[in-house]
Scaffold this motif. Structure first.
Motif, PDB file in Angstrom:
ATOM      1  N   THR A 182       0.835  -1.224  -0.186  1.00 50.16           N
ATOM      2  CA  THR A 182      -0.111  -0.005  -0.458  1.00 50.16           C
ATOM      3  C   THR A 182       1.260   1.039   0.069  1.00 50.16           C
ATOM      4  O   THR A 182       0.465   2.395  -0.751  1.00 50.16           O
ATOM      5  CB  THR A 182      -0.998  -0.295   0.988  1.00 50.16           C
ATOM      6  N   MET A 204      -6.183   1.466   5.268  1.00 48.78           N
ATOM      7  CA  MET A 204      -5.305   0.643   3.978  1.00 48.78           C
ATOM      8  C   MET A 204      -6.040   0.902   2.875  1.00 48.78           C
ATOM      9  O   MET A 204      -6.530  -0.589   2.015  1.00 48.78           O
ATOM     10  CB  MET A 204      -4.361  -0.600   4.259  1.00 48.78           C
ATOM     11  N   PRO A 235      -8.115   1.016  -0.383  1.00 48.76           N
ATOM     12  CA  PRO A 235      -7.036   0.786  -1.925  1.00 48.76           C
ATOM     13  C   PRO A 235      -7.426   1.726  -3.086  1.00 48.76           C
ATOM     14  O   PRO A 235      -8.547   2.771  -2.412  1.00 48.76           O
ATOM     15  CB  PRO A 235      -7.961  -0.287  -2.281  1.00 48.76           C
TER      16      PRO A 235
END
Length: 498
Positions: A135, A196, A198
């Protein structure tokens, strides 16, 4: 430009700001908790040796199984993350780390720790690390090495903060109570992994070009000027992109740099794949087909393994193998070595704190140095590991605690600094596409390394009754790891990133 192999390929530019800083904070916290507890486990293992009568080799197997499961689970985690939101996978992994240490607090025999600490906590920690590292790579481009260094500083700060805490908890509650409280600390990884998020895919924009007056798109002009993210981190892809852009605009392909052709001959052609964390080339009708997605992901993993035939990648993986065999053994036995020399538990905890602080300083400093492009990350990485290995060997001549702490602290400053450049070198060699699978490929080699290192180091002590040969072996592994990367630096035609 659409990929010829993946016509639906889409790119997501790295924002280098905004939500990126929350992602970085979450990754920092994950490393703080997980690496801090892991680096302090040497204090717990010393108590296990005394309370359960375990051998050093069996302690090595606990550490080895935990670290091996961390790495071996990464390919499976990459496949799962293709099908499920990475935040949910990270939250589940955080709960798994808690369950492992919680169950370990009730252990009465060594093999109980093999199952709980090794085979339950290990996969959870490995999945969290994989999600955080990938990430960060997708959210940062211009500051990728610096961001990685800041995130990895969490491990140093975690060891600095948690080592004295673990020593206090052992004195107050024993090693079992310490594991129980550590399991509660592991739960903090759950909200961190939920950060995290996307990146949202964006279709590429194409400028209409007339046959009479062809126009150069912004991305193509950046490639021709050497200002694209790929040109900063992967000379092979940059040169190939420059040739493509020059040909499109009527330029002579021969005028482009030959570095791409030379690097391709060494590394092999890089696949043209989307830049999303979990990209897919499946048609829309198959996007939700779990079987098709799993098959495509498995094909990608096999393709990544075939890339290991390239000599530069193979040398880098061998270097990571040796580093993975040395680093866990170093932290597993440093505290016990300090106790074996008669310095006491307080100084053993202080030594671990010094190592963590030096590692944090090295990771932050080397990360900033890598982003400035003053020297090749390959050269810095190799020289740092070589220096770290030599200093670990030199620590055998230390006469007192201060000299021992100085040698080992300096060694781990170099090793920690080298680790902060791992993501930059990975992108340099592999590009930014399919990063989950690239890191999963690396994890396989590292998993075999940690299976070998700690048990072998413990067996050497059990055989000789001294840590001298053990730390000579650790230092030699670190130095050889650095020499392999220096070999890559000498072989690659482009020796700097930038």
């Amino acid at each position: 430009m659409e990929s010829p192999r993946c016509p639906m390929a889409r790119r997501v530019p790295a924002p280098d700001g905004g939500w990126s800083w929350l992602v970085l904070a979450g990754a920092f916290s994950v490393y703080f908790v997980c690496e801090g507890i892991e680096n302090s486990f040497g204090l717990v293992s010393a108590e296990i040796i005394q309370q359960l009568g375990a051998s050093r080799q069996s302690i090595g197997w606990i550490v080895s199984l935990k670290c091996a499961c961390m790495f071996f689970v990464c390919p499976l985690s990459a496949l799962v993350c293709r099908l499920v939101d990475v935040r949910l996978v990270g939250a589940a992994a955080g709960c798994l780390t808690f369950l492992g240490f919680f169950a370990a607090s009730f252990a009465s025999q060594t093999w109980h720790l093999f199952l709980t600490v090794g085979m339950v906590t290990g996969p959870g920690v490995g999945t969290c690390f994989l999600i955080c590292m990938v990430t960060i790579c997708t959210y940062f481009d211009r500051l990728r090495a610096t961001a990685s260094g800041i995130a990895l500083c969490g491990s140093g700060l975690g060891g600095l903060a948690l080592s004295p805490l673990v020593a206090h908890l052992i004195n107050r509650y024993g090693w079992q109570g310490t594991l129980l409280l550590s399991s509660a600390i592991y739960l903090h990884t759950v909200p961190c992994c939920l950060l995290m998020r996307p990146l949202q895919p964006q279709p590429e924009q194409h400028a209409d070009q007339s046959p009479e007056q062809p126009k150069t798109s912004t991305s193509e002009s950046r490639v021709l000027n050497g200002d694209s993210p790929i040109s900063r981190h992967n000379p092979a892809e940059a040169a190939d992109a420059a040739v493509t852009a020059a040909t499109t605009n009527g330029a002579n392909p021969g005028s482009a740099s030959s570095a791409g052709w030379l690097a391709d001959s060494l590394l092999g052609p890089l696949p043209c794949l989307p830049a999303l964390p979990f990209p897919t080339c499946l048609p829309p009708s198959a996007e939700h087909n779990v079987g098709a997605a799993a098959a495509a992901a498995a094909t990608t993993v096999c393709r990544q393994l075939r890339r290991c035939r390239n000599p530069a990648l193979l040398a880098f993986h061998a270097s990571r193998f040796l580093l993975a065999s040395a680093a866990p053994a170093f932290f597993a036995y440093t505290a016990d070595r300090c106790l074996h020399l008669g310095f006491g538990q307080g100084r053993a905890a202080a030594l671990l704190a010094v190592l963590s602080a030096c590692s944090m300083a090295g990771r932050l400093g080397f990360g900033c140095l890598g982003d400035r492009g003053l020297a090749s990350p390959l050269a810095i990485y190799g020289l740092a590991l070589l220096a770290g290995g030599c200093l670990v060997g030199a620590s055998l001549a230390a006469k007192g605690f201060a000299a021992l702490a100085a040698c080992l602290g300096a060694a781990w400053c170099f090793v920690g600094g080298a680790v902060s450049l791992t993501t930059l070198i990975t992108v340099y060699l592999d590009g930014t596409r399919r990063l989950f699978y690239v890191f999963a490929r690396q994890s396989i080699f590292q998993g075999f390394g940690v299976l070998l290192g700690p048990p072998l180091a413990g067996a050497v002590f059990d055989k000789t009754g001294s840590y001298n040969a053990t730390f000579v072996l650790i230092g030699a592994s670190l130095a050889t790891s650095g020499l392999l990367v220096l070999g890559i630096y000498l072989l690659l035609p482009a020796r700097t990133v930038g």
